[in-house]
Write a protein that holds these residues in place. Structure first.
Motif, PDB file in Angstrom:
ATOM      1  N   THR A  23      46.040  41.993  36.806  1.00 18.27           N
ATOM      2  CA  THR A  23      45.019  41.334  37.624  1.00 18.27           C
ATOM      3  C   THR A  23      45.427  39.934  38.073  1.00 18.27           C
ATOM      4  OG1 THR A  23      43.903  40.748  35.575  1.00 18.27           O
ATOM      5  CG2 THR A  23      43.095  42.690  36.722  1.00 18.27           C
ATOM      6  N   HIS A  24      46.322  39.907  39.063  1.00 17.82           N
ATOM      7  CA  HIS A  24      46.757  38.674  39.720  1.00 17.82           C
ATOM      8  C   HIS A  24      47.352  39.058  41.063  1.00 17.82           C
ATOM      9  CE1 HIS A  24      50.982  39.629  38.812  1.00 17.82           C
ATOM     10  NE2 HIS A  24      50.523  40.025  37.634  1.00 17.82           N
ATOM     11  N   VAL A  25      47.447  38.108  41.963  1.00 25.08           N
ATOM     12  CA  VAL A  25      48.045  38.391  43.267  1.00 25.08           C
ATOM     13  C   VAL A  25      49.461  38.909  43.055  1.00 25.08           C
ATOM     14  CG1 VAL A  25      48.837  37.379  45.439  1.00 25.08           C
ATOM     15  CG2 VAL A  25      46.618  36.714  44.492  1.00 25.08           C
ATOM     16  N   GLY A  26      49.756  40.030  43.678  1.00 24.68           N
ATOM     17  CA  GLY A  26      51.059  40.669  43.516  1.00 24.68           C
ATOM     18  C   GLY A  26      51.108  41.664  42.375  1.00 24.68           C
ATOM     19  N   GLY A  27      50.069  41.682  41.537  1.00 26.73           N
ATOM     20  CA  GLY A  27      50.018  42.616  40.416  1.00 26.73           C
ATOM     21  C   GLY A  27      49.650  44.019  40.885  1.00 26.73           C
ATOM     22  N   ALA A  28      50.088  44.988  40.128  1.00 24.85           N
ATOM     23  CA  ALA A  28      49.826  46.392  40.463  1.00 24.85           C
ATOM     24  C   ALA A  28      48.641  46.921  39.664  1.00 24.85           C
ATOM     25  CB  ALA A  28      51.067  47.235  40.159  1.00 24.85           C
ATOM     26  N   TYR A  29      48.016  47.958  40.216  1.00 26.98           N
ATOM     27  CA  TYR A  29      47.001  48.695  39.469  1.00 26.98           C
ATOM     28  C   TYR A  29      47.270  50.186  39.660  1.00 26.98           C
ATOM     29  CZ  TYR A  29      44.546  49.842  43.795  1.00 26.98           C
ATOM     30  OH  TYR A  29      44.234  50.335  45.030  1.00 26.98           O
ATOM     31  N   ARG A  30      46.823  50.965  38.688  1.00 19.00           N
ATOM     32  CA  ARG A  30      46.968  52.421  38.754  1.00 19.00           C
ATOM     33  C   ARG A  30      45.813  53.056  38.005  1.00 19.00           C
ATOM     34  NH1 ARG A  30      51.624  55.701  35.782  1.00 19.00           N
ATOM     35  NH2 ARG A  30      50.541  54.603  34.160  1.00 19.00           N
ATOM     36  N   ILE A  31      45.159  54.011  38.668  1.00 20.79           N
ATOM     37  CA  ILE A  31      44.033  54.749  38.097  1.00 20.79           C
ATOM     38  C   ILE A  31      44.414  56.227  38.109  1.00 20.79           C
ATOM     39  CG2 ILE A  31      41.587  55.313  38.339  1.00 20.79           C
ATOM     40  CD1 ILE A  31      41.546  52.760  40.293  1.00 20.79           C
ATOM     41  N   ILE A  32      44.381  56.857  36.946  1.00 19.57           N
ATOM     42  CA  ILE A  32      44.685  58.293  36.873  1.00 19.57           C
ATOM     43  C   ILE A  32      43.400  59.025  36.516  1.00 19.57           C
ATOM     44  CG2 ILE A  32      46.035  60.097  35.737  1.00 19.57           C
ATOM     45  CD1 ILE A  32      48.175  57.939  35.201  1.00 19.57           C
TER      46      ILE A  32
END
Length: 156
Positions: A53-62
């Motif tokens: 949770t920061h600018v440039g950070g990734a997220y993934r929801i499965i």
């Protein structure tokens, strides 16, 4: 160029008020332990959430359906202004994903009397999938509202 990009022209826009303080609603979107409790589009069940949770950070929801089908939503945070704004790219892979595309999700959080308003804009969506996204967001936001109602009732 992404295949099918010429068909990506539309957006879904929703405004909704939730019965919880601004910081709590923002946290529901940015804390994986909270997020997994309410992110339930239709018959899909969220099985894993990763968030940087920061600018440039990734997220993934499965997510998984009862028939075992798997779908993954992923992207990158392009704005992270706690607790008032989130903006991120959005890609879907797996079951019912359709042609590859990259959409854009923007969430503004505003403190209002009695809770927090979210203004959600999901842009660059394939025109032929708009109905699915409108229904999905309605279901997801109902689930988020339900979580806050349960928390409110549990605290009484």
């Amino acid at each position: 160029m992404i295949k099918g990009a010429s068909e990506i022209i539309d957006k879904v826009e929703v405004r909704r008020i939730f019965p919880a303080p601004l910081h709590r609603v923002f946290r529901a979107w940015t804390d994986p332990q909270d997020f997994i409790l309410w992110w339930r589009p239709g018959e899909w069940r969220t099985t894993s959430v990763d968030m940087e949770t920061h600018v440039g950070g990734a997220y993934r929801i499965i997510m998984e359906r009862p028939d075992g089908a798997i779908q993954t939503i992923s992207g990158t945070y392009v704005e992270f202004d706690a607790p008032v704004r989130l903006a991120m790219t959005w890609s879907v892979a797996g079951a019912e994903a359709g042609e590859p595309f990259e959409a854009f999700l923007l969430l503004d959080f505003v403190a209002v009397q009695g809770g927090t308003e979210i203004w959600l804009r999901h842009e660059k969506l394939p025109h032929d999938r708009l109905g699915n996204y409108e229904a999905g967001w309605t279901h997801i936001l109902n689930s988020l509202s339900g979580m806050f109602e349960r928390l409110k009732n549990d605290s009484k």
